[in-house]
Every structure is written in structure tokens, then in C-alpha cells.
Motif scaffolding. Sequence first.
Motif, PDB file in Angstrom:
ATOM      1  N   HIS A  29      -0.133  -8.257  -3.785  1.00 35.40           N
ATOM      2  CA  HIS A  29      -1.272  -7.663  -3.953  1.00 35.40           C
ATOM      3  C   HIS A  29      -1.584  -6.109  -3.547  1.00 35.40           C
ATOM      4  CE1 HIS A  29      -1.625 -11.861  -3.550  1.00 35.40           C
ATOM      5  NE2 HIS A  29      -3.141 -11.812  -4.078  1.00 35.40           N
ATOM      6  N   ASP A  30      -1.864  -5.480  -4.502  1.00 37.45           N
ATOM      7  CA  ASP A  30      -1.976  -3.777  -4.151  1.00 37.45           C
ATOM      8  C   ASP A  30      -3.220  -3.563  -3.377  1.00 37.45           C
ATOM      9  OD1 ASP A  30      -1.410  -1.219  -4.089  1.00 37.45           O
ATOM     10  OD2 ASP A  30      -2.065  -0.751  -6.174  1.00 37.45           O
ATOM     11  N   ASN A  31      -3.033  -2.635  -2.399  1.00 36.50           N
ATOM     12  CA  ASN A  31      -4.252  -2.006  -1.983  1.00 36.50           C
ATOM     13  C   ASN A  31      -4.272  -0.547  -1.755  1.00 36.50           C
ATOM     14  OD1 ASN A  31      -3.479  -1.842   0.816  1.00 36.50           O
ATOM     15  ND2 ASN A  31      -3.665  -3.997   1.112  1.00 36.50           N
ATOM     16  N   TRP A  32      -5.659   0.100  -1.477  1.00 36.36           N
ATOM     17  CA  TRP A  32      -5.546   1.372  -1.335  1.00 36.36           C
ATOM     18  C   TRP A  32      -6.255   1.958  -0.216  1.00 36.36           C
ATOM     19  CZ3 TRP A  32      -9.416   5.011  -0.725  1.00 36.36           C
ATOM     20  CH2 TRP A  32      -9.022   6.202  -0.824  1.00 36.36           C
ATOM     21  N   TRP A  33      -5.802   3.036   0.345  1.00 37.17           N
ATOM     22  CA  TRP A  33      -6.527   3.619   1.384  1.00 37.17           C
ATOM     23  C   TRP A  33      -5.573   4.951   1.537  1.00 37.17           C
ATOM     24  CZ3 TRP A  33      -4.830   3.505   6.817  1.00 37.17           C
ATOM     25  CH2 TRP A  33      -3.874   2.732   7.089  1.00 37.17           C
ATOM     26  N   GLN A  34      -6.087   5.784   2.762  1.00 37.02           N
ATOM     27  CA  GLN A  34      -5.505   6.944   3.329  1.00 37.02           C
ATOM     28  C   GLN A  34      -5.667   7.234   4.581  1.00 37.02           C
ATOM     29  OE1 GLN A  34      -8.607   9.902   1.093  1.00 37.02           O
ATOM     30  NE2 GLN A  34      -6.793   9.885   0.357  1.00 37.02           N
ATOM     31  N   THR A  35      -4.850   8.167   5.221  1.00 41.11           N
ATOM     32  CA  THR A  35      -5.068   8.587   6.547  1.00 41.11           C
ATOM     33  C   THR A  35      -6.563   8.622   7.059  1.00 41.11           C
ATOM     34  OG1 THR A  35      -2.689   9.578   6.538  1.00 41.11           O
ATOM     35  CG2 THR A  35      -4.281  10.262   8.321  1.00 41.11           C
ATOM     36  N   GLU A  36      -7.145   9.625   5.959  1.00 41.76           N
ATOM     37  CA  GLU A  36      -8.836   9.778   6.448  1.00 41.76           C
ATOM     38  C   GLU A  36      -9.442   8.686   6.397  1.00 41.76           C
ATOM     39  OE1 GLU A  36      -6.450  11.516   4.363  1.00 41.76           O
ATOM     40  OE2 GLU A  36      -6.783  13.512   4.547  1.00 41.76           O
TER      41      GLU A  36
ATOM     42  N   VAL B 270       0.773  -1.243  -0.037  1.00 39.60           N
ATOM     43  CA  VAL B 270       0.140   0.039  -0.181  1.00 39.60           C
ATOM     44  C   VAL B 270       0.751   1.146  -0.036  1.00 39.60           C
ATOM     45  CG1 VAL B 270      -0.220   0.242   2.488  1.00 39.60           C
ATOM     46  CG2 VAL B 270      -2.235   1.204   1.027  1.00 39.60           C
ATOM     47  N   GLY B 271       0.221   2.328  -0.238  1.00 40.10           N
ATOM     48  CA  GLY B 271       0.804   3.575  -0.136  1.00 40.10           C
ATOM     49  C   GLY B 271       1.146   4.538  -1.397  1.00 40.10           C
ATOM     50  N   GLU B 272       1.423   3.900  -2.395  1.00 44.12           N
ATOM     51  CA  GLU B 272       1.641   4.402  -3.812  1.00 44.12           C
ATOM     52  C   GLU B 272       1.553   3.617  -4.881  1.00 44.12           C
ATOM     53  OE1 GLU B 272       6.218   4.811  -3.787  1.00 44.12           O
ATOM     54  OE2 GLU B 272       6.275   3.576  -2.086  1.00 44.12           O
ATOM     55  N   PRO B 273       1.576   4.023  -6.014  1.00 43.23           N
ATOM     56  CA  PRO B 273       1.087   3.112  -7.152  1.00 43.23           C
ATOM     57  C   PRO B 273       2.132   1.869  -7.200  1.00 43.23           C
ATOM     58  CG  PRO B 273       1.360   5.385  -7.818  1.00 43.23           C
ATOM     59  CD  PRO B 273       1.907   5.413  -6.395  1.00 43.23           C
ATOM     60  N   LEU B 274       1.598   0.828  -7.465  1.00 48.83           N
ATOM     61  CA  LEU B 274       2.429  -0.495  -7.415  1.00 48.83           C
ATOM     62  C   LEU B 274       2.652  -0.786  -8.846  1.00 48.83           C
ATOM     63  CD1 LEU B 274       3.958  -2.800  -5.602  1.00 48.83           C
ATOM     64  CD2 LEU B 274       1.822  -4.076  -6.040  1.00 48.83           C
TER      65      LEU B 274
ATOM     66  N   ILE C 274       2.821  15.401  -2.329  1.00 47.55           N
ATOM     67  CA  ILE C 274       3.954  14.407  -2.938  1.00 47.55           C
ATOM     68  C   ILE C 274       3.865  13.133  -1.963  1.00 47.55           C
ATOM     69  CG2 ILE C 274       6.447  14.189  -3.120  1.00 47.55           C
ATOM     70  CD1 ILE C 274       6.430  17.467  -2.548  1.00 47.55           C
ATOM     71  N   LYS C 275       4.574  12.058  -2.797  1.00 47.55           N
ATOM     72  CA  LYS C 275       4.406  10.751  -2.079  1.00 47.55           C
ATOM     73  C   LYS C 275       5.854  10.402  -2.404  1.00 47.55           C
ATOM     74  CE  LYS C 275       1.723   8.725   0.618  1.00 47.55           C
ATOM     75  NZ  LYS C 275       0.903   7.443   0.893  1.00 47.55           N
ATOM     76  N   SER C 276       6.613  10.202  -1.137  1.00 45.74           N
ATOM     77  CA  SER C 276       8.136  10.056  -1.386  1.00 45.74           C
ATOM     78  C   SER C 276       8.231   8.777  -0.645  1.00 45.74           C
ATOM     79  CB  SER C 276       8.858  10.850  -1.017  1.00 45.74           C
ATOM     80  OG  SER C 276      10.339  10.835  -1.486  1.00 45.74           O
TER      81      SER C 276
ATOM     82  N   GLY D 206      -9.372  13.036  -3.222  1.00 42.71           N
ATOM     83  CA  GLY D 206      -8.348  13.896  -3.658  1.00 42.71           C
ATOM     84  C   GLY D 206      -7.585  13.111  -4.584  1.00 42.71           C
ATOM     85  N   ASP D 207      -7.679  11.802  -4.876  1.00 40.77           N
ATOM     86  CA  ASP D 207      -6.942  10.849  -5.734  1.00 40.77           C
ATOM     87  C   ASP D 207      -7.756  11.042  -7.138  1.00 40.77           C
ATOM     88  OD1 ASP D 207      -5.111  10.453  -4.026  1.00 40.77           O
ATOM     89  OD2 ASP D 207      -5.463   8.189  -3.739  1.00 40.77           O
ATOM     90  N   LEU D 208      -7.227  10.830  -8.094  1.00 39.65           N
ATOM     91  CA  LEU D 208      -7.639  10.661  -9.535  1.00 39.65           C
ATOM     92  C   LEU D 208      -7.678   9.192  -9.771  1.00 39.65           C
ATOM     93  CD1 LEU D 208      -6.473  13.704 -11.242  1.00 39.65           C
ATOM     94  CD2 LEU D 208      -8.645  13.386 -10.123  1.00 39.65           C
TER      95      LEU D 208
ATOM     96  N   GLY E 209      -3.892   9.329 -10.314  1.00 36.64           N
ATOM     97  CA  GLY E 209      -2.942  10.427  -9.952  1.00 36.64           C
ATOM     98  C   GLY E 209      -3.347  11.207  -8.690  1.00 36.64           C
ATOM     99  N   ARG E 210      -2.806  12.124  -8.410  1.00 39.22           N
ATOM    100  CA  ARG E 210      -3.277  12.896  -7.224  1.00 39.22           C
ATOM    101  C   ARG E 210      -3.927  14.287  -7.684  1.00 39.22           C
ATOM    102  NH1 ARG E 210      -4.360  12.154  -1.863  1.00 39.22           N
ATOM    103  NH2 ARG E 210      -4.275  14.414  -1.862  1.00 39.22           N
ATOM    104  N   ALA E 211      -5.117  14.511  -7.380  1.00 35.20           N
ATOM    105  CA  ALA E 211      -5.907  15.807  -7.792  1.00 35.20           C
ATOM    106  C   ALA E 211      -5.024  17.149  -7.325  1.00 35.20           C
ATOM    107  CB  ALA E 211      -7.271  15.688  -7.347  1.00 35.20           C
TER     108      ALA E 211
END
Length: 584
Positions: free
Chosen positions: A359-366, A338-342, A470-472, A449-451, A464-466
Motif C-alpha cells: 500500500h503506497d502512501n505519500w507525505w513529506q518532511t514538511e 512511502v518515500g518515492e514512487p512505488l 533528488i530522491k535516492s 513542490g510535487d507534481l 514528479g518533482r516541481a
Amino acid sequence: MARPSIIRKTAADLKVAPQWTDYEAGRVGFSWEQVRRELGGAVNIADAAVERHLAGERANRTAFRFLQAQGEQTLSYADLSRLCSRFANVLAQLGVGKGERLFVLAGRIPELYVSVLGSLKRGVVACPLFSAFGPEPIATRLKLGGASVLVTTVELYRRKVEKIRAQLPELRHVLLVASDGASCDGIAGTLDLDRLMAAASDRFDTVPTLAEDMALLHFTSGTTGTPKGAVHVHDAALTHWATGRYALDLHPDDIFWCTADPGWVTGTSYGILSPLLHGVTSIVDEADFDADRWYRILQEQQVSVWYTAPTAIRMLMKAGPEVARRYAFPRLRFIASVGEPLNPEAVWWGKEVLGLPIHDNWWQTETGGIMIANTPAFDIRPGSMGRPLPGIDACIVRRDEQENIHEVTTPEVEGELALRRGWPSMFRGYLNNEERYRKCFAGDLYLTGDLARQDRDGYFWFVGRADDVIKSAGHLIGPFEVESVLMEHPAVAEAGVIGKPDETVGEMVKAFVSLKAGFEAGDALAMELLGHARKRLGAAVAPKEIGFLPSLPRTRSGKIMRRLLKARELGLPEGDLSTLEGQS
Ligand code: AMP
């Protein structure tokens, strides 16, 4: 040879029967109330994660195995409960009560885990901070969060906190853990945590909390302004449990390793809470990334479920397959990231080198927990984040000219990823910033906030991000925080910060500055600015490159056009310049 676009799953790929095998039926048959019953009605997260296991044989099962330079330290669920009780008693004796905020600034040491869970037991809100932050981000977050207690190590206190302490009048107690041979004695304005713990009772009745009481505070960054404190409540445990089951497929005998640091939301939700809610054993590695050691951990600790991040996978790929081949992972059965594009290559690399796709997955702090995922039973489309989990309703939306939000029903159309509100770990606010919170919603939809786009089969693809965040290396960095620190240097007149694509860490922080009169651009000043930023922000957040410009492009209303800086840096089309200052 081109690889297929789908990795098909067959029964032979599965070492253990997955808990979710029929996508639609799993979603239709799901209810949050049923999850609440699974947790035995426990409302306080610490009760659900630790106390609930004490009645049965799980009490003696290992909750955490800490891999430390000096050896291993193991805590059973019963040990963890006693330590958390001691910690809760320490807080009670210090007069720290329900709803107050406790921050932890430490590496992945046992005290961090005990402080977080012990705080929850006491009804105190826990906020782990990333220990690689420099003094500036630490001060900002402690102030915004209204911290009344900080748990940290002697070494971090001396290096990062002592100098900002005077800015923090609300910080009543600093509890120190001895580190690197440095003792806690004689440091003004601090207390020795070990000594307090030794004197405290190991019995404590959890302070009653309500499902909607604030439990965790996680800071995240936006494009502008200060970081945002995302508020999470005790009810979030329902999501942590459900996602542990459906996205990570945790079974009672699993040995689970989440490589994320609790200073970021993944390291708290999945490095602490979700595995405890399932009563499984978690591995905690105190050291930083090292390919050889990581493979050794997977082998020696017999990790069965591994949750990591794309940057780490890419670093393992860089180390070469021969390093992996020195080890064997017969117990490993599921890998998630998780965390950035795989990138698809990374998904395939897992299959080819480790014997299991990633296995990619998606989520965010919120969102507080995993929302969209690839899971063991279902085919993977490498490059896709997967499909929404049970209890999660995701869609793509677009804005019309009047700024009204519309759900897109046609597949393959790009838009903003949105989630229908109502899952328990949804953030309940940005601390003291109601307006920013309100702006995240359109009716009952939370706008991420993600596209993204959704394909015909329901899989979501990250675009991408709307915004300009930055994701580093999986860390979300707000350009404003970096720009503010650069602007404090006497040479800098203006600063604009962008994420520049990087093969390994996803995006690298690059800053552009224009200089005040009398200062000269050049390598010496660039080094000085990089050093200044590193000292103030910490290595994880500071820029790695500086570019000098005579002036920075701004909109007519005076905002720096980071989008344009980025397009110019990458040689991409400059897009719509009608708002650029100086354009007629
Ligand atoms: P954070 O709040 O720090 O966890 O960062 C959340 C952001 O990370 C998301 O809004 C995305 O922009 C990005 N992100 C998380 N997971 C993924 C993923 N699987 N693919 C692409 N981007 C991701």
C-alpha cells in the motif's frame, strides 16, 4: 497476461477488521478535537507516547524490541519511561532547558530512542541526524539548528565530529555512547552518557509544554541554498496518532516494523512516535538491509504491520521470490510503503510473493505525517498514492501567467499537489528562514513542490518533482549541498548535480563538473572527486558518477541549468532554452 488496473479488496483479504471502512463517512465524522480527546489531553509528545500508557496493563507491554548483533534488547513502556526520565534528569543537571536543541547522531540503538523521547520530556527539541552523513552535512545541520547538545557514539564522534567540533561554538555538550568496544574515557570535551544515566534519578515530571511549542526539527533539502530545518510542534502527535490508526490501521496487539532510520522523518514519526502513541510493540533492526535477514525478522518477530520503502521492496524483488518462499508470514496483515514512487510491479509483487499487496502512501518532511494513502479496506490502483486521509484536504493547483494559484477541479489534470493548512503536524516554519516558509503557501494552501494528478475517483497519482531535488533510495538530496562540496576540490570550476533514473534506488546522484585550467579529465580524477565527495558528504549523499564537460549550461542570470544537464544525459528533448546563456 496484463494485470488488472485495480486490486479489489474483499473481506477475505482482511485478517483483522480495519478501523476505517467507509471512505466518506470516515472523513466526514472526523475531527482533530476528537483525536485530542483520544490522547487524554496529553500535550507533550513524550507524555502522549509513553507516560499515558503507564497507568494500565500496557505499562508492561514491549514498546521496542531492538535486534542487535549481540542479541535482542527489549524495553517495556515502563522501562522506556524510566530511561527517558533518567535522560531528562541528565539534561536538567547539565542545565539544558526548554526549547534548546538536542541532536542525535547514531545508528538505531536504544540510546537514540531514549534521547529523543527524554528530550521531549524535558521540553528540549529533538533532532535525529542520519548517521551515514559525512562531516559536512553534519556540521551544516548542527550549525543551522543551533545545537547545544549532541548525543553520538565514540566511533561516530572520532570519525565525523571531532574534526568539525571547532566550528560549533554553540555546542555545549557532547554525550557519548561506547561503541564497537571503544570506551568513552579520556575523550576531551565529551561526557560518558552511560555514567550520567546511571547516576540520574529515574523519576522526572514532564516539563509542561504547549501544543504549539517546538518539539522536533527535521532537516530537508531544497533545490538551492542550505538545508531547511522544518519545525514541528508537540501537537504533531495528533497526526501521528490519527495516521497510525487510519493509514497504518494499528490495533493494540500489533507488532509493527518501520524500516526507516530516525535520521529521516519517517523513522521518527513512524519508527518512534506513532506506534508508541498506539501502545503497540515496534521492532527496531540495527543492521542494514539484507533480504534474508529481513524475511527472517518478519517471520520470527511475527510482524503484523510493516512500513517500508520502494527501494527496499525493489531490492527484495531483485533477491528473487525463492528467498521469500523460505519463510512464512502468517501474522503479517498489512504492508505500506512511502518515500518515492512505488511502481505497480512492486505492488503486485507483494500480493504474489508475500500474499499482500503493498500500500503506497505519500507525505513529506514538511507534512510531518502521512497525508494520502492506500489503506486496508479500500481497493488499490497500483501506481497511485491513494486518497487523502481523514482530516486532510488535498487538491491539484496550477499557476496562471500572473503567478496566481488556482485549484484545478477537472480530474486527470496535472499540476502541483497542495494541502489545505490546518492539520496538526504541518511544519510551523523553516528554522530562521521565514521567507522560504512563506513561499510555500498560497492563501490557506501549502504547496508541496510535487507534481501530481487526481483521477475521477479521487486517487492521487505522482507525476514528479516541481524542482531539482533528488530522491535516492528514499533519501531526499539537495543538489546544491553536493555541488558545494565538489566545488571545494581544487580541480573543479563548476559543478551541477542531477538525479539519474535507476531501477533500484529510484534516482542515482550524478555530478557534472568543468575543470579549472591545468587539470585533466579522466578516470583518475573522476575517482578522486568521487572519493572526495564520499569522504565529506557520506555514502548516502555523494555522487556515484561524474561527467566532465568543458562548461556547464547556465541561465542568463548565472544559474546552472540542471534540467538541461538531465535532459541531455537522458537523451530527452531539451525544452525551452530561451533563458540559456549565450542564446540570442
Ligand atoms: P521527504 O521530505 O524526504 O520525506 O521527501 C518527500 C518527498 O518524497 C515528496 O515530496 C515526494 O517527492 C517524495 N515521495 C514521498 N512519498 C512518495 C510516494 N508515495 N510517491 C512518490 N513520491 C513520494
